[in-house]
Design a protein around this motif. Sequence first.
Motif, PDB file in Angstrom:
ATOM      1  N   GLU A   2      -3.362  14.810  -1.110  1.00 43.19           N
ATOM      2  CA  GLU A   2      -3.544  13.475  -0.533  1.00 43.19           C
ATOM      3  C   GLU A   2      -2.498  13.197   0.540  1.00 43.19           C
ATOM      4  OE1 GLU A   2      -3.415  14.141  -3.668  1.00 43.19           O
ATOM      5  OE2 GLU A   2      -5.401  13.697  -4.480  1.00 43.19           O
ATOM      6  N   LYS A   3      -1.266  13.633   0.263  1.00 42.41           N
ATOM      7  CA  LYS A   3      -0.208  13.421   1.248  1.00 42.41           C
ATOM      8  C   LYS A   3      -0.504  14.189   2.531  1.00 42.41           C
ATOM      9  CE  LYS A   3       4.802  13.637   1.753  1.00 42.41           C
ATOM     10  NZ  LYS A   3       6.086  14.000   1.089  1.00 42.41           N
ATOM     11  N   ILE A   6      -3.081  12.248   4.639  1.00 42.41           N
ATOM     12  CA  ILE A   6      -2.487  11.118   5.362  1.00 42.41           C
ATOM     13  C   ILE A   6      -1.705  11.614   6.569  1.00 42.41           C
ATOM     14  CG2 ILE A   6      -0.816   9.243   5.197  1.00 42.41           C
ATOM     15  CD1 ILE A   6      -1.640   8.815   2.347  1.00 42.41           C
ATOM     16  N   SER A 822       1.640   4.783  -2.396  1.00 40.79           N
ATOM     17  CA  SER A 822       1.211   5.695  -3.457  1.00 40.79           C
ATOM     18  C   SER A 822      -0.253   5.473  -3.805  1.00 40.79           C
ATOM     19  CB  SER A 822       2.085   5.501  -4.691  1.00 40.79           C
ATOM     20  OG  SER A 822       2.015   4.169  -5.144  1.00 40.79           O
ATOM     21  N   LYS A 825      -2.373   7.169  -1.175  1.00 42.46           N
ATOM     22  CA  LYS A 825      -2.437   8.611  -1.387  1.00 42.46           C
ATOM     23  C   LYS A 825      -3.467   8.974  -2.447  1.00 42.46           C
ATOM     24  CE  LYS A 825       2.403   9.462  -0.167  1.00 42.46           C
ATOM     25  NZ  LYS A 825       3.728   9.883  -0.695  1.00 42.46           N
TER      26      LYS A 825
END
Length: 1130
Positions: A2-3, A6, A822, A825
């Motif tokens: 997920e990071k 982004i 968070s 993410k």
Amino acid sequence: MEKCLIILFNVITVVIGLISIKVMFVDIEPNTCTMTYMVPNYYNIPTNHSRYNLYYYKEGKSTQYSNQNQLLFSKLNRPLRGIPILFIPGNSGSYKQARSIAAEAFMHVNKDIPNPFDVENPNRKKRKQNDYGNELDMFTVDFEEELSAFGGDLMYSETEYVNECIKVILNLYQTNSDLEYKPTSIILVAHSMGGVVARMSVLLPNHQYGSVTTIITLNTSHRNAPIYSHLTTTQFYKELNSHWSQYIQPKHLTINQTTGEPIYLPPIYNDICVISIAGGHRDTLIRSELVSLDGLVDSDKSFSVITTSIPEVLMETDHQCILWCNEVVLSIVEGLLSLSHPITKQNTYSVHERLYIIKKVLHSNVPELLGHTLSSTSSTINTDPSTTIHLYSNTKSSNSKSDISTLIEIAKNTTFEKVALTSIIHKPALSYRGNNAYTRITVSSSPVNLFHFHFRVSDWWSDSTYFSMLTSLPLSDYSIIAFKDSELKEYTELDQPTQQIQFPPLPPLIQSSIESPCTLTILNSEQLSRYHSVFISFPRQARKQRFVSVFQFYNSTTSRIQIPRYPLFGEYSFNLPSGHPMITNFTLPSYTIGYPLRVSLKQNQQFYFQGDLHDIDDSLPSTSTSTAFDREIHSSSSSSNSGANGNQHLIYNNLSPTSIRESNIYSTFLPSSYHYIPQSMEEGKFLVNSTTINIKFHQSTRKQLSHSGYTYQQQQKNTMQLQENYSDRSFFQKLLMINSDTNTKSTLPQDDQINLPHLYMILDPFTSYEISISFDWVGSIGTLFFHYIFSLIPCTFALFLYIFSCQMDIMIKKDEFPDLISTLKCEISRLSIIFILIPLSISILFKLINSRIPIFYGEYFPDPFITKTMTEIIPPFWTIPFLFIFSTCILTILITIKSIIYMIGVLISKLIIAPTVNIKSIASRFNSVSKWIIVGFFILVTLHSAIGLIMFLLYLAFSPSFNYVLLMNSNSTSPTLNSMNSNSINSSNMTNNNTKLGSKNSIKLSSYKSNYQTFRDVLNYQKSIFLLYLFSTIIMVPKMIVWFKHLAFEWRIFDSYELFILFACTHICLSKIELSHQSLQTIKYLLLSSSILSSIYSIILIYRMLYFIQLLSFTFILCHIWSKLKDKSN
């Protein structure tokens, strides 16, 4: 994972943003406009208004008579006798912007006044010197540089004042007894938002009937506002465009002097013509597609044009440059001065005559000369023989060419040319000389007969034969005569600008050893059929400079090439062989604004002919380099080339190597191009030295939406009936409202013909070219990014609301309130599938079945507050993935900004709160003063919403920072929690929490939950609230700027931001009250539904985000209060 997504989205957004900035601000044409100089004097005319002012402009005779200060009109000491012009500035515009037009109008009429400046204007020498029947009286309005684009209220007040100024100006002429015909109307010249104010002025009740007959607007956004940041702006545009497009107006009456009965006057639209001028791609504030009057004003009474199509301009201008660009100013002044009637000396022509006069100056005849046949749009000039216009102008042209009788004698002694393609290259200082049947290389000492060319039309004429002459000389430096008989007695001089195409000069920083084309003369087959021969002569004056000229008879059918559709990621290439027509017309596939094209031109080889064109092999050489496209062209041209004399020399093919001599690789002249799209707004553009052509139109290929071919007789009857039915209705905002439930809208006929864009390339016929056409993806990215940049605000807001709802969901399930980054993410993978893969799949599917994706907003999601023109700025369905990627990056940036603001607040709060302070005492003391904070905000908001907004933002920034310091102090007193990360979601920390989250009781932070965890959740919750109101700040900032600029704005509790700020302050103060399970569920689903609806209903009207935020604030307050009361009852 997920990071990484982004980070990838942020990188993509930054790269695309940089590309867009480069395309929009770097990869544009340099500003080549000439500055306009003036000696301004402004005379104040008294009016009954507290803020606005009216001035009369007078040009000084020399710089010592200039006075920038305000003079009294009573000191003018001269009666007014000219044509009254009123200039209306735009958003943050000055009344002094009228000086360029006024100064040039003065210099046009007063030619005997010497130039007071050291700089001589070169454009004035190029124009024909005309004697006009009257001068212009320039008046200008001072709106104190109001930011009218940010509020419809300001535009309404400006419109009212414009009507009052019109009455005052017309009354000034009544005192002049020497004026036989006093003006009864005024011409409005407006810039930017002043253009919509000018159109609205004829609709207000204080408008004097017939006082406005002509409106000229410069870079005015007619179709839509640049940004809908306030409700009043939407109301202004909705009512303006609905009234003009539906032909609705307030009723005007007069009294019959005989019977005393009231008589309805004809509609005001019958006698008003509107001219709209756009600046092109250099105008980055107002996109030129918004300037078009298509579908808004009757095409028989309107004309829209981009400066690149104006004959004497041919360049782009930015938003402010269009006011002082001397090329544009001269064209406008020439059109305004030509409106002087020879009898009345005033603007008393009929509406069609006025439109014809102005079009004669602004309309480009390039498409017609290049062979393009226009459809029945408004682009053509009305040439109705029943309309006779006598322009009051006496042309004084100084003919520096040879005497006509001398030229006739020379023509009689000049033999006819034997070839259909020939050229002359003249270099006075060249030592080499020589010539053949196809190329003459001359110097100053060359025989005079080499500078004369005589073509007998019958040798080359057929039903599709065209004659073209391209030269690097201006029109005044050579003579071209068409003889009608064999005895050369009857002739016509082809020296009119309407018969020639003038090329724009090369940019100042570009130098080339190859000559640049200057003038192109074209005679079609119909024109050639009237003449016996065409004679061209280059006099002694022209021989003093270097020049080139190319002459060619060619078959026009071989010059038209239809470019087929090609893949988005593909490229279409073909060879244009030697001997091709000088002018090649490429019909391009259907064009969309978001898909600019790139055309690359590569020169292959240049040839000079040695023998007669009759000897040229008619078959293509059987070499491996010949393409199927070459054979296709040859086949089509051979079959269509059946001229009167069977002239096979007009065949368009590759030239046989045995009949040509290879020369150097340099062309005779630089390649040029003209791309043109036949839509209601006239849009064409010249490019000189066009080895790479970026085709980027402001209009798409679509069916004509204008009123072309549609008579308003039936529409006027429907309008009068509609006005009688609604005669008792009141004015809304001083404007006649039409109920939304009326079904009297007339359906305008639409032309089924779709006009495709064209690329005309003027290329050296001796040279072979390789041409490649593809989509310009870099230009497409920049165009789309700036076209829908304001749509990113509601999309980012919708994404945030969804993330906020996910935070609420985690709070319900885990009794933890995570931070935004968070949560983002965690949700980015799921959202990528929904907003990237699914829209792309749907778009590809509809593309394969060749069907259009419906516009959900306006079709399936009706909105009575928008008009058809507003739906034009809705992003298409396939842009959803890009909007999602950009919104993710913008939300990440806002979260970062929020963190920076908090860190600043933390530094300040640490100076106030000692590390050993009692946390509970400070918290209780802070909560006890919350009610006084609300009272204080109410007092500030009562003074003005902008003050309340500033104090609210300060409180919003430092209140969570205060809690953050308390959180750190709480963490320092709990050693077991020192290792906790406040920005992570760790469910293992809640294993000792025995609270049942599914119960109906109020969710309290368990006794097992430390103070650190408590403050952490409250802090994360307040951070999300802060970001919620940060979006509202983006919408409220324009109004706050207006207040800071003018220190005045009406206070209305239900139509401004005061109530919203009170809700927001109350919400922040109550944010420490814990929410019950039921309240969390309610807020979660409300956030989710608001996320969906705001992405639809705020995509155009951005200010609607405030309504969603206000609804959420009110719901939050109720839920906090309900949870507190329920907790007390338990």
